[in-house]
Design an enzyme around this catalytic site. Structure first.
Site, PDB file in Angstrom:
ATOM      1  CG  ASN A  15      -3.655  -1.759   2.640  1.00 48.92           C
ATOM      2  OD1 ASN A  15      -4.280  -2.823   3.118  1.00 48.92           O
ATOM      3  ND2 ASN A  15      -2.719  -1.311   3.099  1.00 48.92           N
ATOM      4  CG  ASN A 105      -6.792   5.537   8.566  1.00 53.47           C
ATOM      5  OD1 ASN A 105      -6.302   5.531   7.584  1.00 53.47           O
ATOM      6  ND2 ASN A 105      -6.433   5.708   9.827  1.00 53.47           N
ATOM      7  CG  HIS A 107      -3.634   3.061  13.002  1.00 52.15           C
ATOM      8  ND1 HIS A 107      -3.016   3.959  12.723  1.00 52.15           N
ATOM      9  CD2 HIS A 107      -3.291   2.352  14.267  1.00 52.15           C
ATOM     10  CE1 HIS A 107      -2.009   4.204  13.631  1.00 52.15           C
ATOM     11  NE2 HIS A 107      -2.235   3.240  14.564  1.00 52.15           N
ATOM     12  CD  GLU A 172      -2.113  -3.000   6.793  1.00 51.19           C
ATOM     13  OE1 GLU A 172      -1.873  -2.344   5.849  1.00 51.19           O
ATOM     14  OE2 GLU A 172      -1.478  -2.410   7.815  1.00 51.19           O
TER      15      GLU A 172
HETATM   16  C1  GAR Z   1      -0.153   0.280   5.646  1.00 50.77           C
HETATM   17  O1  GAR Z   1       0.279  -0.696   6.313  1.00 50.77           O
HETATM   18  C2  GAR Z   1      -1.197   1.063   6.453  1.00 50.77           C
HETATM   19  O2  GAR Z   1      -1.740   0.310   7.590  1.00 50.77           O
HETATM   20  C3  GAR Z   1      -0.379   2.308   7.002  1.00 50.77           C
HETATM   21  O3  GAR Z   1       0.543   2.562   6.029  1.00 50.77           O
HETATM   22  C4  GAR Z   1       0.847   1.373   5.300  1.00 50.77           C
HETATM   23  C5  GAR Z   1       0.440   1.876   3.609  1.00 50.77           C
HETATM   24  O4  GAR Z   1       0.988   0.653   2.957  1.00 50.77           O
HETATM   25  N1  GAR Z   1      -1.194   3.246   7.353  1.00 50.77           N
HETATM   26  C6  GAR Z   1      -0.603   4.017   8.419  1.00 50.77           C
HETATM   27  O5  GAR Z   1       0.245   3.810   9.079  1.00 50.77           O
HETATM   28  C7  GAR Z   1      -1.718   5.081   9.028  1.00 50.77           C
HETATM   29  N2  GAR Z   1      -1.327   5.950   9.992  1.00 50.77           N
HETATM   30  P1  GAR Z   1       0.507   0.644   1.407  1.00 50.77           P
HETATM   31  O6  GAR Z   1       0.968   1.804   0.707  1.00 50.77           O
HETATM   32  O7  GAR Z   1       1.366  -0.440   0.846  1.00 50.77           O
HETATM   33  O8  GAR Z   1      -0.850   0.195   1.183  1.00 50.77           O
END
Ligand code: GAR
Length: 218
Positions: A15, A105, A107, A172
């Protein structure tokens, strides 16, 4: 005037990468902080020439002590917005209050469904026809702050938690740049009634990403 953004991560940082690639002025990522030294997102920040650091939570005796140190590091970048991008920590109420109205955030579920962990498996177990991700303002209630925008995917017959997670992540990577751009442009704010876009209250279920096509998408 630019909108100074600090991004907090714990892991891969995909992200973060989407934000690096898609954000433009007035949004400016001025710092990246990870709570785990091995978080790959730190390397992504380095490659992009963005200041980054690790504040390892394991070096602290309490959640309060870590969050206090974290607030000091965040504030050193003088951010207008703090973006949690896969930051896998429960925040103390003090930290959340400090950034009230300027912390977002992401989620991986269609909130208010599936707060907490294992969201993809829970959507599969429930037999949901659709799943997705949500951007929301952070408040003291875990994954419970006012919703901004959601992106949806269809659940397909052969999905595993992994295949579903991969499709949600593609969503995302469009969702976060959209919401952060809105904030940076002064269009998105947290008002006393809830989140507002262009001065209009966002309904409690959040906006739908597909209603806001992005032209600058990679
Ligand atoms: C993402 O999918 C985000 O939605 C999730 O962690 C991942 C991080 O991926 N967040 C949560 O679960 C928060 N409770 P990334 O490090 O590749 O961006």
């Amino acid at each position: 005037m630019s909108c100074r953004v600090v991004v907090l991560i714990s892991g891969s940082g995909s992200n973060l990468q989407a934000l690096i690639e898609q954000l433009d002025s007035p949004a400016e990522i001025v710092g990246v902080i990870a709570n785990r030294p091995q978080a790959y997102g730190l390397q992504r920040a380095t490659v992009a020439g963005i200041a980054n650091e690790c504040l390892d939570h394991q070096g602290f005796s309490s959640r309060e002590a870590f969050d206090q140190a974290l607030a000091e590091r965040i504030d050193s970048y003088q951010p207008d917005l703090v973006v949690l991008a896969g930051f896998m920590r429960i925040l103390t109420p003090e930290l959340v209050r400090r950034y009230h109205g300027r912390m977002l955030n992401i989620h991986p579920s269609l909130l208010p469904k599936y707060k907490g962990l294992h969201t993809h498996q829970r959507a599969l177990d429930a037999g949901d026809a659709e799943h997705g991700a949500t951007i929301h303002f952070v408040t003291e209630e875990l994954d419970g702050g006012p919703l901004v925008v959601q992106g949806r995917v269809k659940v397909i017959a052969d999905d595993s938690a992994e295949t579903l997670a991969a499709r949600v992540q593609l969503i995302e990577h469009r969702l976060y740049p959209l919401a952060v751009s809105w904030f940076a442009q002064g269009r998105l704010r947290l008002a006393s009634q809830g989140a507002e876009l262009d001065g209009e209250l966002i309904a409690s279920g959040g906006l739908r990403m597909e209603d806001y096509p992005q032209t600058s998408e990679a």
